[in-house]
Design a protein around this motif. Sequence first.
Motif: not given
Length: 347
Positions: A130, A166, A269
Motif C-alpha cells: 500500500l 488499509a 498509508a
Amino acid sequence: MQQRELGWDDAWESTWAAAATDHLIPARITRIDKGGLSVDGAGVSFGRQLIVANKEARDAVVGDWCGLNPDAARIEVRLPRRSVLERRSPGADRDDLALSAKAVAANLDHLLVLQPLDTGVNPARLVRELVIAWESGARPAVVLTKSDQVDATQLAAARSAAAEAAPGVDVVAVSNLTGSGLDELRPLLAPGVTVALLGASGAGKSSLVNALAGRRVALTGNVRESDLRGRHTTVTGQLLALSGGGLLIDTPGIRGVGLWQAWDGLALAFPEVTSAARSCRFEDCAHQGEDGCAAETAVSTERLEQYRSLADELTRLDEQLEVRSRDRQRETNQRARRKAQRRRPRG
C-alpha cells in the motif's frame, strides 16, 4: 484502438502540444518483453509488436505515452508520467551500488493490491504494498482473491484484517472461479481508465485478469503444494483492453516488495499516524518515546510499530543514497583534478 480508448484526453493533448512532436505520432506502450516494445494508437494493431531501439525507449514501461517516429520505427519522446508504480531494484539490498528504482507501470488511475485468501492476509506485506501503491499516484484498492477457498467466518476475519491494514481503502473479496465480487470491481474499469495489479506470485493475478477480461488473455499456473507459493506465470508487463472499455495492466509477480523513496506513500498509508503527529510536541517526533508524542496514545501499538519499521527503512535508504551521492561527487572531483593536472604545462 483509437487514442481515446487508450486513455488519451485533453490533458494529454496539451502535454503533447508542448512537447515539440510535430513529426511524431502519439502512441501508448502496451507490452515490453525481450523482443522489444509493442505500441498502440499509431495505426498499429493492438498487440502487434513494434521494435524500437534508442535511448528514449530504454526506461519506458507499459502504460507510457510516447512520441513515435513511424518511418524509423523509433520512440523519440516519452511524455511526462502522471503516475508511476516503482519499487527498489532487486539486488539493491546486497549491493549499495545497485541502489536504484525499477519502474513497473505508468499512467495508472487505480492500483489493485491482491492478497490471496488460501494462505491468509499478510498484513506486513500488505502495508508495504500500500505504501508503494499510494506513492505511485494511483488510487489503491485491496482485492482478496480465492474467496471460494474459505468459509464465511474466515472471510469476515480476512476482511477485518485487511481493513485494519488499509484504512480508507476499499476492500473487495473475489473468486475467479465463481465470479463472486467481480461486479464490485467493474466501476473501476470505466472506459479509458487504466488499472494495474500488484501482488505476489500465486496471488491469482493472471486468473483475475482473465476473469475481468472475460477471455483467456494471460497464462495461469498452479501453486506449489510444498509451500503454497506461486510460479511466475506473468513474465512481462502488458496493457489489455477490456470489453467494457477499461484498460488493465498485468505485471509480473513480485516476490520482494522493496520500498523506494516513498515518504508520501507512507504518510498516505498510515493516515492515523499522520493525523496524530500534528499534535506531537516536536515536529521531528519519531514516535518512539519522545515527550509529548500524541501518536503513541492515538494509534494502536501494532500499527505504530509497522510505521516505525517502514520509516526506519526509508531513513536508511536516504542515508545510503546520500553516501553514494557524496562518493560519486568525490570521484567526479578527483577525475577533474587529474584531468587538470595532465593539462598543466611542464617546466
